[in-house]
Design a protein around this motif. Structure first.
Motif, short mmCIF file in Angstrom:
data_model
loop_
_atom_site.label_atom_id
_atom_site.label_comp_id
_atom_site.label_asym_id
_atom_site.label_seq_id
_atom_site.Cartn_x
_atom_site.Cartn_y
_atom_site.Cartn_z
N SER A 87 -10.15 -28.07 2.41
CA SER A 87 -9.96 -29.10 3.10
C SER A 87 -9.31 -30.16 2.77
O SER A 87 -8.84 -30.33 1.31
CB SER A 87 -11.41 -29.89 3.17
N PRO A 88 -8.77 -31.21 3.34
CA PRO A 88 -8.15 -32.33 2.96
C PRO A 88 -8.35 -33.18 1.93
O PRO A 88 -9.68 -33.58 1.65
CB PRO A 88 -7.81 -33.30 4.30
N GLY A 89 -7.67 -33.38 0.74
CA GLY A 89 -8.41 -34.10 -0.44
C GLY A 89 -9.15 -33.28 -1.48
O GLY A 89 -9.75 -33.81 -2.30
N ALA A 90 -9.03 -31.71 -1.35
CA ALA A 90 -9.64 -30.96 -2.25
C ALA A 90 -9.04 -30.77 -3.52
O ALA A 90 -9.49 -30.21 -4.41
CB ALA A 90 -10.01 -29.61 -1.64
N GLY A 91 -7.65 -31.35 -3.66
CA GLY A 91 -7.03 -31.31 -4.75
C GLY A 91 -5.92 -30.12 -4.88
O GLY A 91 -5.50 -29.84 -5.96
N LYS A 92 -5.52 -29.76 -3.44
CA LYS A 92 -4.71 -28.46 -3.44
C LYS A 92 -3.09 -29.08 -4.08
O LYS A 92 -2.99 -28.16 -4.92
CB LYS A 92 -4.37 -28.40 -2.23
N SER A 93 -2.60 -30.14 -3.81
CA SER A 93 -1.31 -30.57 -4.29
C SER A 93 -1.42 -31.14 -5.82
O SER A 93 -0.44 -30.73 -6.49
CB SER A 93 -0.89 -31.69 -3.56
N THR A 94 -2.48 -31.72 -6.35
CA THR A 94 -2.71 -31.95 -7.50
C THR A 94 -2.83 -30.99 -8.47
O THR A 94 -2.35 -30.76 -9.70
CB THR A 94 -4.13 -32.78 -7.67
N LEU A 95 -3.06 -29.68 -7.79
CA LEU A 95 -3.07 -28.52 -8.97
C LEU A 95 -1.71 -28.26 -9.23
O LEU A 95 -1.76 -27.80 -10.60
CB LEU A 95 -3.67 -27.24 -8.06
N ALA A 96 -0.64 -28.44 -8.73
CA ALA A 96 0.72 -27.99 -8.94
C ALA A 96 1.16 -29.08 -10.23
O ALA A 96 1.50 -28.63 -10.99
CB ALA A 96 1.28 -28.08 -7.76
N HIS A 97 0.66 -30.46 -10.19
CA HIS A 97 1.18 -31.26 -11.10
C HIS A 97 0.17 -31.04 -12.37
O HIS A 97 0.57 -31.15 -13.57
CB HIS A 97 0.78 -32.73 -10.57
#
Length: 343
Positions: A87-97
């Motif tokens: 879901s939005p805001g679950a941390g998907k993009s943050t994982l890459a960083h």
């Protein structure tokens, strides 16, 4: 802490005033003052702090779940893309960083997908119009006739810029981290178009291949998505270390089986209270996390039946803590509105 009306900067009074001088510093995740012209591997564009949080050291006790760790490491070991859904805001993009930061892999290359995105956008862009203009100027005597001047064959690399995917596939001893964000927003062809490049780890630049025999040592110097210059030989970019590729999706569509077969799939669950509190601490500090504990609990309760994003929670805690305590609950309701409500 201020009265309910005193925190307002814009008052709708129709008269100019100096209210902007009272505007506090931006929230950490919207602070762009740390950007440098050079960027570079140290996170010069500020994107790492905006994603992981300026106070990320306060969240170091949090660890991803066992399944999340296993899938990330499976992708690292197998040199396969990691498809992260949730879901939005679950941390998907943050994982890459987070992976790039912990493993010292430099800045994350980001390709944000829109409905018009095509494979070519991710690989490279050749500015034929700019080159034609330079050739015409040179023909009119605007440039010298020496080789390597604008428009000359030797200078063709000046008109080619690699995209995020193309830059990630440059040969290097350690992999780059590439975030292909919100792939489910693409048109129907892009997931299939990615298959060959992600499988082979290479691509060709026909504009360079056609004239490779006229280039010094068959090489041309092109610009990367990082803004640096690299030399490409014989018009072919071929990786040595396959990049750590993170593809994210909000689950708005299904992907073709050939893409799924080539990816490691990780489904992120909705964050629990501890993970949300850690998320708030990383961005706003421990005091804000304690003060906003009731908002975190209400957010979790609502998220069981409503589609909400953790970014909304951050906005609510920051603004209600810094701006207007008397209208705290009302502001929180306004800022945390369900994303799946009927239009």
């Amino acid at each position: 802490m201020t009265e309910s009306s005193e925190w307002l900067i814009y008052r709708g009074a129709g008269e100019p005033h100096d209210g902007m001088t009272r505007l506090p510093p931006p929230p950490p995740w919207r602070d762009f003052t740390g950007r440098t012209a050079e960027g570079g591997a140290g996170g010069g564009d500020g994107s790492r702090d905006r994603r992981l949080g300026a106070n990320r050291h306060m969240a170091e006790l949090h660890r991803p779940g066992a399944e999340e760790l296993e899938m990330i490491n499976a992708a690292l070991y197998l040199r396969r893309p990691l498809l992260v859904t949730g879901s939005p805001g679950a941390g998907k993009s943050t994982l890459a960083h987070s992976v790039a930061y912990e493993l010292g892999l430099g800045d994350v290359l980001r390709w944000s997908i829109v409905s018009r995105s095509a494979l070519q956008d991710g690989l490279y862009h050749y500015d034929a119009i700019a080159r034609l203009q330079d050739v015409q100027i040179a023909a009119q005597g605007g440039y010298g006739a020496a080789g390597g001047t604008p428009g000359a064959v030797e200078a063709i690399g000046s008109y080619i810029r690699l995209g995020p995917l193309g830059t990630a596939l440059l040969p290097s001893d350690t992999p780059r981290v590439l975030l292909i964000d919100e792939l489910d927003k693409s048109d129907i062809d892009l997931p299939n178009d990615l298959l060959n490049v992600l499988e082979e780890g290479e691509f060709e630049i026909p504009e360079l291949q056609r004239i490779a025999d006229r280039l010094p040592d068959g090489e041309a110097e092109v610009l990367t998505a990082d803004g640096t210059k690299v030399r490409v030989r014989d018009g072919r970019v071929r990786c040595r270390a396959f990049p750590f590729v993170v593809l994210t999706s909000n689950g708005e569509r299904d992907f073709p089986a050939p893409l799924m077969r080539r990816c490691i799939h990780l489904e992120l669950d909705r964050p629990d209270h501890n993970r949300l509190a850690t998320f708030v601490r990383a961005h706003l500090g421990d005091e804000a996390a304690r003060a906003g504990d009731d908002l975190i609990s209400r957010f979790l309760e609502r998220s069981r039946s409503e589609l909400l994003a953790a970014d909304q929670l951050l906005n609510a805690i920051y603004l209600t803590d810094a701006a207007a305590p008397p209208s705290r609950d009302r502001l929180a309701e306004l800022l945390i509105q369900r994303l799946d409500r009927p239009r």
